[in-house]
Scaffold this active site. Structure first.
Site, PDB file in Angstrom:
ATOM      1  N   LEU A 639       0.836  -1.206   0.000  1.00 60.49           N
ATOM      2  CA  LEU A 639       0.000   0.000   0.000  1.00 60.49           C
ATOM      3  C   LEU A 639       0.870   1.254   0.000  1.00 60.49           C
ATOM      4  CD1 LEU A 639      -2.967   1.054   0.267  1.00 60.49           C
ATOM      5  CD2 LEU A 639      -2.473   1.313   2.714  1.00 60.49           C
ATOM      6  N   HIS A 640       0.648   2.095  -0.994  1.00 63.32           N
ATOM      7  CA  HIS A 640       1.422   3.338  -1.060  1.00 63.32           C
ATOM      8  C   HIS A 640       0.554   4.517  -1.443  1.00 63.32           C
ATOM      9  CE1 HIS A 640       1.732   1.283  -4.990  1.00 63.32           C
ATOM     10  NE2 HIS A 640       1.807   2.474  -5.547  1.00 63.32           N
ATOM     11  N   LEU A 641       0.797   5.610  -0.738  1.00 60.90           N
ATOM     12  CA  LEU A 641       0.073   6.857  -0.988  1.00 60.90           C
ATOM     13  C   LEU A 641       0.922   7.726  -1.921  1.00 60.90           C
ATOM     14  CD1 LEU A 641      -2.184   8.965  -0.154  1.00 60.90           C
ATOM     15  CD2 LEU A 641      -0.577   9.701   1.628  1.00 60.90           C
TER      16      LEU A 641
END
Length: 741
Positions: A639-641
Site C-alpha cells: 500500500l502506497h500513498l
DNA sequence: GTTCTAGAAC
DNA sequence: GTTCTAGAAC
C-alpha cells in the site's frame, strides 16, 4: 455432445416473438423520439438519415430552425410537437435535451397514445467539439476554442435519460457504430412496427477489456452479435477526427462495422441477462443437492447456446445454501463465470440495489399464475404492479409444472421503469411439499425430470427473447446495406459500390449464422473481476520493489523519511515535478483493496506524513499544487500513498495509463479513502478499464487526442480546477493562495 | 512499474 | 516517412 441435443425451442408455452406483441394491435401509434446530445453529436444528421428512407411519417422539430431566423424556444417546440403527433406523425425533438428537466416537458405533454423514446448520442466530447468547430467554420484549435469550452460545459451537466422519466425505450449510442445501428433501426421502423422496449446501450466505458477481447477474436473467427444497440467502446477517438467525412459517413460506418462488430458480441456488462431464483427449493421443498445438480447441468447446457447472454442465479441471502452449492458445482465444471454467476439480492431490485442490469427475470409462480402466496411470486407481482397481472392474463390462465411462460412487461410497470426489466418469465417447478398442490411425495425420478424441464423451458423462453433482438439486429443490418446503396447513388461509381456491398453482405451473413456459437474458452477468463469469481492476480517479480523497501528500508537508498509506520521515498519515475510515495509498513497490506476499518489510523498517519511533505514543497515553491491519493488497482505491491504535484511536468509521464491513473476516478483521494474506510470499512475502487478513457485536461476538462498534445495543453492551461477537487482538501494549495490562481 | 517494438495512425 | 500507441516481456 449428447446433452446438447435435447432442446431446441419447441413445444412450450412461450410466445415465439414476445417483443413483437404490437402486431395484434395493428394500429398506428406515433412515436415521440427525444434526441439527447451535445452540439455536434449528430442529432440533425440522425434525423436526416432516418427521414430520408423511412416509411413511417416523421417530423423533425428543431429548436435552432423553428424560430425563423431568431433563436427558437422550447415552447415553440412543444406546440409543434403536439400538433404533429395529433396528425399521426412521429416526431424527433432535435435539441440538446441534456438534462432530465429539459426533457420532462416533452414527456409530460403527451399521453399514452404516443410511444415515448429517447435516443442519446453520447459521443466522445472530442468528436462533438471537432464537429461543431468545423460546422461554424472556426479553424484549427480544436482543444482551446470556444466551442470546446461550450461543449465541455454542457457535457458536464449531462444526465443520460432514464426509463423512469417515462420512456418506453431508450437507446444510448456511444460511438459512430451505435449511431448507425440506431439510424438503421429507426429507418426500418414502418408505420405499424414497434421497437422492443427497454434500455439499450451502456453508460460506462469498458474499452480496454473490449479491445483486448476483440483482438483475440479477430484471429479466431468470432461468434456474433445480439443487440443492435449494444455499446462498443473500442472506437478510436483519433479516427473520428481524421476519418470523418460526412458525405461518406454511411459507407465508412459499414467498414467500421466490420472492424468493430466483433466487440459487440462481447459487451458483457450490457449482455442480455436473465436473473432466476432457484426453482422449487423454497416453498416446494425440493432437495437442495439434487436441485443444485440440475441447475448446474442445465446452465452448462445452455450457457454456450445463448451467445453472449448471461444467466444469474439469485437468492436473497449471501449465505444461501443453494447459491453456495451451485457456485461450487459450477466452479468444478469450469462454467464461464462471466456468463453464469450467482448473486445475492432481491430479484425485484437487482438494478436499483445491486447495480445488476437484467432485462429478464424469472418468477417461480403457482399454477394459477396469481399474485400472492409468498416468496418470489408475491415479491415480483407486487413490485411489478397490476400491469404484470394483466399482461400475464393475456398470455395464459394457468401453467403446468415444468413449463415457462414469457410475459413482456408493459412500460408502465415500475419493474420496467426502475429496473429496466422488459420480460418476466413465469415458471412452475415440481412440488415436494404436501401442503401445496400436486405434491410428488418424494418421487424424485419424476421430480428431477420436471425440474429439468422447468429450467429448459425457462432458458428456452429467455433464448427466444434474445433471439428476437437478434432478428431485429439482423433486420437493421440488412437495411444498412440497402440504405447504403441508395445513399450511395451519385456519389460513387457503380463498380466500387457493388464491391463494398458484397463485402458487407458476406460479412453480415457470416455474422448471423453464428447466433448460438459458443465463445472461445479464453474469453471468459480474461477477468475484469466486476462480477462472479474474481481472481486476485499475482504480483510479478518487478512489482515487489516497494514491498521490499517497506520491509527493509535500510537496503534502499532514495528514502527521505522513515518511521515505524511508514517509509517515504521519491518515486523512481516521478510523473510530475514532485512525486513521492508514502509506504505503509504493514505486512500483507498490499493495496487499497486490503484496507479495512482497522487501518484507519494508519491511513491517517500516511495522510499526515504526505501532507507534511506537500507543505514543505509548497513552502519552497508556492506555485505548486498537490493531490494525495491511491491507485484503485496499483501495479506495485505494498500500500502506497502518492503525493504528486499537479503540474504533471515529467518525461516519465508517457502514456494514457500514466495520465488516467492520476486524473480519473481511478485515483482515490486520500481524504475520501479515509472517509469511506471509516464509514464502510472499505474504499470504493474503480477497475482498470477507466485507464483507457479519453484524455482530458485535469483543469479545464478539455479532451485531447494523444499524450503529446495533452502535455502541450497542460503546460499552459491556467483554468481553475474542477469544483469537486477544490472541496474537502482534495487539492493542497500553498497557504493564502487562491484556489483559482 | 519500465522497456521494447510492431504496426496503426497520421 | 514519422509519430504514437498498446501489448508482450521483464
Amino acid at each position: 455432445m449428447g446433452q446438447f441435443s435435447g432442446y431446441t425451442v419447441e413445444a412450450m408455452d412461450v410466445d415465439p416473438e414476445p417483443n413483437l406483441g404490437g402486431k395484434d394491435e395493428a394500429k398506428e401509434k406515433p412515436i415521440l423520439v427525444i434526441l439527447v446530445g451535445a452540439p455536434g453529436s449528430g442529432k440533425s444528421t440522425f434525423c436526416d438519415h432516418v427521414m430520408r428512407l423511412a416509411t413511417r411519417p416523421w417530423v423533425r422539430i428543431c429548436q435552432d430552425a423553428i424560430g425563423n431566423g431568431k433563436a427558437g424556444t422550447k415552447n415553440q417546440c412543444l406546440t409543434a410537437a403536439a400538433s404533429a403527433l395529433k396528425d399521426g406523425k412521429s416526431v424527433f425533438i432535435d435539441r440538446c435535451n441534456l438534462s432530465r428537466e429539459q426533457r420532462a416537458d416533452f414527456v409530460k405533454r403527451v399521453g399514452p397514445e404516443v410511444e415515448k423514446h429517447a435516443v442519446a448520442l453520447d459521443l466522445p466530447a472530442k468528436l462533438c467539439i471537432s464537429r461543431s468547430v468545423k460546422r461554424t467554420g472556426h479553424e484549427g484549435n480544436l482543444q482551446g476554442g470556444k466551442a470546446a469550452a461550450v461543449v465541455n460545459r454542457m457535457l458536464q451537466k449531462k444526465e443520460l435519460p432514464k426509463l423512469n422519466e417515462g420512456y418506453a425505450r431508450i437507446t444510448v449510442c456511444q460511438d459512430k457504430k451505435d449511431v448507425q445501428a440506431a439510424i438503421n433501426m429507426y429507418t426500418a421502423l414502418g408505420p405499424l412496427d414497434k421497437l422492443p422496449p427497454g434500455f439499450f446501450g451502456q453508460k460506462n466505458s469498458d474499452s480496454k477489456v473490449q479491445q483486448g477481447i476483440m483482438k483475440f477474436l479477430k484471429k479466431k473467427d468470432p461468434p456474433e452479435c445480439s443487440d443492435a444497440v449494444v455499446y462498443i467502446a473500442s472506437e478510436n477517438i483519433q479516427s473520428h477526427a481524421t476519418k470523418e467525412k460526412d458525405s461518406n459517413q454511411v459507407l465508412e460506418s459499414c467498414e467500421e462495422q466490420k472492424k468493430t462488430s466483433v466487440g459487440s458480441s462481447i459487451s458483457l456488462e450490457n449482455a442480455p441477462t436473465l436473473a432466476f431464483p432457484s426453482i422449487s427449493t423454497a416453498d416446494f421443498h425440493f432437495n437442495l443437492e439434487k436441485a443444485s445438480d440440475i441447475i448446474v447441468e442445465k446452465v452448462e447446457e445452455y450457457v454456450n447456446k445463448l451467445g453472449n447472454a448471461r444467466l444469474v442465479l439469485v437468492d436473497l441471502s449471501q449465505n444461501s445454501k443453494i447459491l453456495s452449492l451451485v457456485r461450487a458445482k459450477a466452479a468444478e465444471k469450469n462454467i464461464d463465470s462471466k456468463k453464469f454467476f450467482t448473486f445475492a439480492g432481491n430479484i425485484t431490485n437487482l438494478y436499483s440495489d445491486g447495480g445488476l442490469h437484467c432485462n429478464a427475470i424469472a418468477n417461480v409462480t403457482n399454477w394459477r399464475l396469481k399474485p400472492g402466496g409468498g416468496g418470489v411470486n408475491a415479491a415480483i407481482f407486487n413490485a411489478a404492479g397490476p400491469a404484470l397481472e394483466t399482461a400475464t392474463k393475456a398470455k395464459a390462465k394457468s401453467i403446468s409444472s415444468g413449463k415457462a411462460i414469457v410475459v413482456p412487461l408493459p412500460s408502465s410497470s415500475p419493474l420496467f421503469s426502475r429496473e429496466g426489466v422488459t420480460h418476466v418469465i413465469h415458471v412452475l417447478g415440481p412440488n415436494m411439499n404436501p401442503q401445496r398442490p400436486n405434491c410428488l411425495n418424494n418421487d424424485y425420478v419424476n421430480g428431477c425430470k420436471i425440474l429439468r424441464d422447468a429450467y429448459s423451458s425457462l432458458f428456452d423462453g429467455f433464448a427466444s427473447i434474445v433471439r428476437t433482438q437478434e432478428e431485429l439486429c439482423k433486420y437493421s443490418f440488412e437495411k444498412i446495406t440497402e440504405g447504403e446503396v441508395q445513399l450511395d447513388q451519385g456519389s460513387r461509381n457503380g463498380g466500387q459500390k457493388a464491391k463494398r456491398e458484397t463485402v458487407c453482405e458476406a460479412d453480415m451473413n457470416k455474422k448471423y449464422k453464428s447466433f448460438v456459437k459458443e465463445l472461445g474458452p479464453n474469453v471468459g477468463s480474461s477477468g475484469d473481476g466486476s462480477t462472479g469469481g474474481q481472481i486476485t492476480k499475482a504480483w510479478g517479480a518487478w512489482a515487489q520493489a516497494l514491498y521490499d523497501t517497506a520491509m527493509h528500508p535500510e537496503r534502499h537508498k532514495n528514502i527521505i523519511e522513515m518511521s515505524d509506520d511508514v517509509v517515504v521515498l521519491n518515486d523512481l519515475y516521478p510523473k510530475a515535478q514532485k512525486h513521492l510515495l508514502v509506504l505503509a509498513r504493514v505486512e500483507s497490506l498490499d493495496r487499497l483493496e486490503d484496507v479495512h476499518k482497522e487501518h484507519v489510523t494508519l491511513l491517517k498517519t500516511m495522510h499526515s506524513v504526505g501532507l507534511k511533505w506537500a507543505e514543505k514543497f509548497l513552502s519552497e515553491n508556492s506555485s505548486l499544487t498537490f493531490r494525495l491519493g491511491y491507485h484503485s488497482v496499483p501495479s506495485m505491491r505494498q500500500l502506497h500513498l502518492h503525493v504528486i504535484s499537479q503540474d504533471f511536468d515529467s518525461n516519465h509521464l508517457k502514456n494514457k495509463k500514466h495520465w488516467n491513473s492520476f486524473n480519473s476516478p481511478f485515483f482515490r483521494d486520500s481524504v475520501d479513502v479515509i472517509d469511506e474506510v471509516s464509514q464502510n470499512g472499505k474504499a470504493v475502487l474503480k477497475d482498470e478499464n477507466v485507464l483507457s478513457m479519453e484524455l482530458r485536461c485535469h483543469r479545464c476538462q478539455s479532451a485531447h487526442p494523444n499524450i503529446p498534445r495533452l502535455k502541450a495543453h497542460i503546460s499552459s492551461c491556467q483554468a481553475s480546477f474542477p469544483a469537486f477537487l477544490l472541496q474537502n482538501g482534495r487539492i493542497v494549495f500553498s497557504e493564502g493562495k487562491d484556489a483559482n490562481s
